[in-house]
Design an enzyme around this catalytic site. Structure first.
Site, short mmCIF file in Angstrom:
data_model
loop_
_atom_site.label_atom_id
_atom_site.label_comp_id
_atom_site.label_asym_id
_atom_site.label_seq_id
_atom_site.Cartn_x
_atom_site.Cartn_y
_atom_site.Cartn_z
N THR A 18 -18.86 -5.59 -9.91
CA THR A 18 -18.94 -7.04 -10.02
C THR A 18 -20.30 -7.52 -10.55
O THR A 18 -21.29 -6.78 -10.53
CB THR A 18 -18.65 -7.71 -8.67
OG1 THR A 18 -19.65 -7.31 -7.73
CG2 THR A 18 -17.28 -7.32 -8.15
N ASP A 19 -20.31 -8.77 -11.01
CA ASP A 19 -21.54 -9.38 -11.49
C ASP A 19 -22.09 -10.35 -10.45
O ASP A 19 -21.60 -10.40 -9.32
CB ASP A 19 -21.30 -10.07 -12.85
CG ASP A 19 -20.28 -11.20 -12.77
OD1 ASP A 19 -19.95 -11.66 -11.66
OD2 ASP A 19 -19.80 -11.62 -13.84
N LEU A 20 -23.07 -11.15 -10.81
CA LEU A 20 -23.69 -12.08 -9.87
C LEU A 20 -22.73 -13.14 -9.36
O LEU A 20 -22.92 -13.69 -8.28
CB LEU A 20 -24.90 -12.76 -10.52
CG LEU A 20 -26.13 -11.88 -10.72
CD1 LEU A 20 -27.21 -12.62 -11.49
CD2 LEU A 20 -26.66 -11.39 -9.38
N ALA A 21 -21.67 -13.41 -10.12
CA ALA A 21 -20.68 -14.40 -9.69
C ALA A 21 -19.64 -13.79 -8.75
O ALA A 21 -18.77 -14.50 -8.25
CB ALA A 21 -19.99 -15.01 -10.91
N ILE A 23 -17.40 -11.50 -9.60
CA ILE A 23 -16.19 -11.10 -10.30
C ILE A 23 -16.46 -9.84 -11.12
O ILE A 23 -17.61 -9.49 -11.36
CB ILE A 23 -15.64 -12.24 -11.20
CG1 ILE A 23 -16.64 -12.61 -12.28
CG2 ILE A 23 -15.26 -13.44 -10.36
CD1 ILE A 23 -16.13 -13.64 -13.27
#
Length: 135
Positions: A18-21, A23
């Site tokens: 996942t990324d910082l968001a 997702i």
């Protein structure tokens, strides 16, 4: 396994995907579909290591079209479905979809070619040349 029934590969989204968001980072969908293709080929009885060592042949992605339709999130259980849409002597086109509980999140059309060690086109292994194409 026939071409009419897509190959199914299960995977789970890990925190590292996942990324910082929170997702799935867009490039990780490519990792998911690559793993699914490797398992599809293995399930067809093709040992890619032996194919390279004994015949000097490898598969390479020639073209990829990708559509990101909805996000996957940490801990989601996903399935990657792979099906053949076109075939020639040295090229195979696959449709791959990443699904969560039947909903398509990501769709790709991937063109693979079979190459020699020097990069010259090679005929696909017989098991792939014999796959019936739906339609």
């Amino acid at each position: 396994m026939t071409a009419a029934v897509p190959h199914r590969f299960a995977c789970r989204v890990y925190y590292e995907d996942t990324d910082l968001a929170g997702i799935v980072y867009y490039a990780n969908y490519l990792r998911f579909i690559e793993r699914a293709r490797s398992e599809w080929v293995r399930d067809l009885g093709i040992d890619q290591r032996r194919m390279k060592d004994e015949a000097g042949m490898v598969f390479a992605v020639r073209r990829l079209e990708a559509d990101y339709l909805a996000p996957a999130r940490f801990d989601d259980e996903l399935a990657v479905e792979t099906s053949v849409t076109a075939l020639s002597a040295a090229r195979i086109v696959l449709k791959q979809e990443v699904l969560r509980q039947g909903t398509v999140l990501f769709r790709a059309v991937v063109t693979l070619v079979c190459l020699s060690a020097s990069g010259a086109p090679q005929r696909l292994p017989p098991v792939l040349r014999g796959i019936p194409i739906p339609g």
